[in-house]
Design a protein around this motif. Sequence first.
Motif, PDB file in Angstrom:
ATOM      1  N   ARG A 223       0.831  -1.205   0.000  1.00 15.20           N
ATOM      2  CA  ARG A 223       0.000   0.000   0.000  1.00 15.20           C
ATOM      3  C   ARG A 223       0.863   1.252   0.000  1.00 15.20           C
ATOM      4  NH1 ARG A 223      -1.545   3.787   3.158  1.00 15.20           N
ATOM      5  NH2 ARG A 223      -0.287   2.971   4.876  1.00 15.20           N
ATOM      6  N   ARG A 224       1.915   1.237   0.799  1.00 12.64           N
ATOM      7  CA  ARG A 224       2.807   2.402   0.837  1.00 12.64           C
ATOM      8  C   ARG A 224       3.500   2.604  -0.505  1.00 12.64           C
ATOM      9  NH1 ARG A 224       5.942   2.155   6.721  1.00 12.64           N
ATOM     10  NH2 ARG A 224       4.048   2.020   8.030  1.00 12.64           N
ATOM     11  N   PHE A 225       3.906   1.527  -1.116  1.00  8.07           N
ATOM     12  CA  PHE A 225       4.608   1.632  -2.393  1.00  8.07           C
ATOM     13  C   PHE A 225       3.707   2.210  -3.465  1.00  8.07           C
ATOM     14  CE2 PHE A 225       5.644  -0.284  -6.504  1.00  8.07           C
ATOM     15  CZ  PHE A 225       6.926   0.212  -6.676  1.00  8.07           C
ATOM     16  N   LEU A 226       2.479   1.787  -3.475  1.00  8.19           N
ATOM     17  CA  LEU A 226       1.548   2.252  -4.500  1.00  8.19           C
ATOM     18  C   LEU A 226       1.047   3.656  -4.234  1.00  8.19           C
ATOM     19  CD1 LEU A 226      -0.560  -1.002  -5.079  1.00  8.19           C
ATOM     20  CD2 LEU A 226       1.333  -0.104  -6.464  1.00  8.19           C
ATOM     21  N   SER A 227       1.026   4.063  -2.968  1.00  9.95           N
ATOM     22  CA  SER A 227       0.481   5.388  -2.647  1.00  9.95           C
ATOM     23  C   SER A 227       1.556   6.426  -2.403  1.00  9.95           C
ATOM     24  CB  SER A 227      -0.415   5.295  -1.403  1.00  9.95           C
ATOM     25  OG  SER A 227       0.349   4.855  -0.279  1.00  9.95           O
ATOM     26  N   ASN A 228       2.807   6.077  -2.580  1.00  5.42           N
ATOM     27  CA  ASN A 228       3.897   7.012  -2.310  1.00  5.42           C
ATOM     28  C   ASN A 228       4.140   7.879  -3.554  1.00  5.42           C
ATOM     29  OD1 ASN A 228       6.054   8.384  -1.270  1.00  5.42           O
ATOM     30  ND2 ASN A 228       7.494   6.668  -1.480  1.00  5.42           N
ATOM     31  N   GLY A 229       3.891   9.177  -3.456  1.00  4.89           N
ATOM     32  CA  GLY A 229       4.126  10.087  -4.584  1.00  4.89           C
ATOM     33  C   GLY A 229       3.139   9.827  -5.710  1.00  4.89           C
ATOM     34  N   ARG A 230       3.605   9.903  -6.935  1.00  3.87           N
ATOM     35  CA  ARG A 230       2.752   9.721  -8.103  1.00  3.87           C
ATOM     36  C   ARG A 230       2.794   8.308  -8.649  1.00  3.87           C
ATOM     37  NH1 ARG A 230       6.015  10.468 -12.723  1.00  3.87           N
ATOM     38  NH2 ARG A 230       8.136  11.125 -12.233  1.00  3.87           N
ATOM     39  N   GLY A 231       3.457   7.369  -7.850  1.00  2.00           N
ATOM     40  CA  GLY A 231       3.458   5.982  -8.281  1.00  2.00           C
ATOM     41  C   GLY A 231       4.475   5.724  -9.375  1.00  2.00           C
ATOM     42  N   TYR A 232       4.428   4.578  -9.918  1.00  2.42           N
ATOM     43  CA  TYR A 232       5.384   4.164 -10.934  1.00  2.42           C
ATOM     44  C   TYR A 232       4.972   4.698 -12.289  1.00  2.42           C
ATOM     45  CZ  TYR A 232       7.933   1.172 -14.128  1.00  2.42           C
ATOM     46  OH  TYR A 232       8.721   0.709 -15.148  1.00  2.42           O
ATOM     47  N   GLN A 233       5.957   5.313 -12.990  1.00  2.08           N
ATOM     48  CA  GLN A 233       5.737   5.830 -14.343  1.00  2.08           C
ATOM     49  C   GLN A 233       6.745   5.172 -15.276  1.00  2.08           C
ATOM     50  OE1 GLN A 233       3.276   7.831 -15.259  1.00  2.08           O
ATOM     51  NE2 GLN A 233       2.509   8.076 -13.148  1.00  2.08           N
ATOM     52  N   PRO A 234       6.268   4.524 -16.311  1.00  4.66           N
ATOM     53  CA  PRO A 234       7.225   3.898 -17.251  1.00  4.66           C
ATOM     54  C   PRO A 234       8.019   4.951 -18.013  1.00  4.66           C
ATOM     55  CG  PRO A 234       5.002   3.805 -18.097  1.00  4.66           C
ATOM     56  CD  PRO A 234       4.892   4.316 -16.702  1.00  4.66           C
ATOM     57  N   GLN A 235       9.267   4.641 -18.289  1.00  4.06           N
ATOM     58  CA  GLN A 235      10.156   5.567 -19.012  1.00  4.06           C
ATOM     59  C   GLN A 235      11.244   4.772 -19.713  1.00  4.06           C
ATOM     60  OE1 GLN A 235      12.051   8.212 -16.210  1.00  4.06           O
ATOM     61  NE2 GLN A 235      12.573   6.559 -14.804  1.00  4.06           N
ATOM     62  N   SER A 236      11.858   5.407 -20.688  1.00  9.02           N
ATOM     63  CA  SER A 236      12.912   4.760 -21.460  1.00  9.02           C
ATOM     64  C   SER A 236      14.197   4.718 -20.649  1.00  9.02           C
ATOM     65  CB  SER A 236      13.157   5.498 -22.773  1.00  9.02           C
ATOM     66  OG  SER A 236      11.972   5.539 -23.552  1.00  9.02           O
ATOM     67  N   VAL A 237      14.897   3.625 -20.807  1.00 12.89           N
ATOM     68  CA  VAL A 237      16.169   3.444 -20.069  1.00 12.89           C
ATOM     69  C   VAL A 237      17.224   3.096 -21.097  1.00 12.89           C
ATOM     70  CG1 VAL A 237      17.373   2.110 -18.348  1.00 12.89           C
ATOM     71  CG2 VAL A 237      14.977   2.668 -18.010  1.00 12.89           C
ATOM     72  N   GLN A 238      18.353   3.743 -21.034  1.00 19.75           N
ATOM     73  CA  GLN A 238      19.454   3.505 -21.952  1.00 19.75           C
ATOM     74  C   GLN A 238      20.491   2.632 -21.215  1.00 19.75           C
ATOM     75  OE1 GLN A 238      21.394   6.972 -23.423  1.00 19.75           O
ATOM     76  NE2 GLN A 238      22.775   5.831 -24.767  1.00 19.75           N
ATOM     77  N   MET A 239      20.868   1.530 -21.816  1.00 23.89           N
ATOM     78  CA  MET A 239      21.833   0.612 -21.204  1.00 23.89           C
ATOM     79  C   MET A 239      23.065   0.547 -22.076  1.00 23.89           C
ATOM     80  SD  MET A 239      19.220  -2.424 -20.038  1.00 23.89           S
ATOM     81  CE  MET A 239      20.566  -3.279 -19.199  1.00 23.89           C
ATOM     82  N   PHE A 240      24.132   0.042 -21.546  1.00 23.95           N
ATOM     83  CA  PHE A 240      25.392  -0.154 -22.242  1.00 23.95           C
ATOM     84  C   PHE A 240      25.859   1.147 -22.868  1.00 23.95           C
ATOM     85  CE2 PHE A 240      22.926  -4.129 -22.720  1.00 23.95           C
ATOM     86  CZ  PHE A 240      23.674  -4.923 -21.875  1.00 23.95           C
ATOM     87  N   HIS A 241      26.287   2.060 -22.010  1.00 19.83           N
ATOM     88  CA  HIS A 241      26.765   3.343 -22.480  1.00 19.83           C
ATOM     89  C   HIS A 241      27.920   3.160 -23.442  1.00 19.83           C
ATOM     90  CE1 HIS A 241      24.228   5.587 -19.737  1.00 19.83           C
ATOM     91  NE2 HIS A 241      24.568   4.693 -18.807  1.00 19.83           N
TER      92      HIS A 241
END
Length: 241
Positions: A223-241
Amino acid sequence: MTRNRLLASVAAVVIWFVPTPSSAQIAVFDPSNYSQNLMTAANTLRQIENQITALQNQTQMLLNQARQLASLPTSLVNDIDRTFTQTQNLLRQADRIAYDVQAIEQTFQRYQNFSGSQSDRQLIDSARDRWETSVSAFQHAMSVGATAVNNLPATQSQTGALVTASQSAVGVLQASQAGNQLLGVQARQLADLTALLAAQGRAQSIEQARQAASEDQAREQTRRFLSNGRGYQPQSVQMFH
């Protein structure tokens, strides 16, 4: 009449008619008096024999009573009591959650009612404390079980000694005392079994309570994880710089 009897009769008549001086005394054998004295002596002897027989019977009766009241020379009461004390001390060594109703109620309050006022650090510490309590309870149950197993050779030895003493008992008291001590050995075995069941039940109850508390805590953390801030937002992640 034979010749001997005739001579004896003539001699008696001669003795009867021979004049004797007035001062002389003749010993006369009285068969009737002799027979009466002999019967009196025989009756007296018979009475003495009866008295002796009665005294012998009374002595034997007293000896039998003494055997019935003789105490059993074998006593394992101290050994049985020592094992009882050992089991009781082992149960008192149960840490964290003791075998006490009030203490159990106070301790299990930490297993429920996870509120938002508790920090994440407190939740983690509480979960670790419950886990350590569960591990300690299982360890305690194994210690009680090991003690019960270690008492088996002593139980066998005590039972054998008491059975032998019962079979060689000379009276009712000794047989009764041997039987009472055998009951004591059986009571100690039941005490070991009761302690083992109590320790195993305690460990299982604590583990089930820990699992239930973990589920409740997991719901709170979710419950805390889901209600903390604006929750999880998907975003692009760049790997292997």
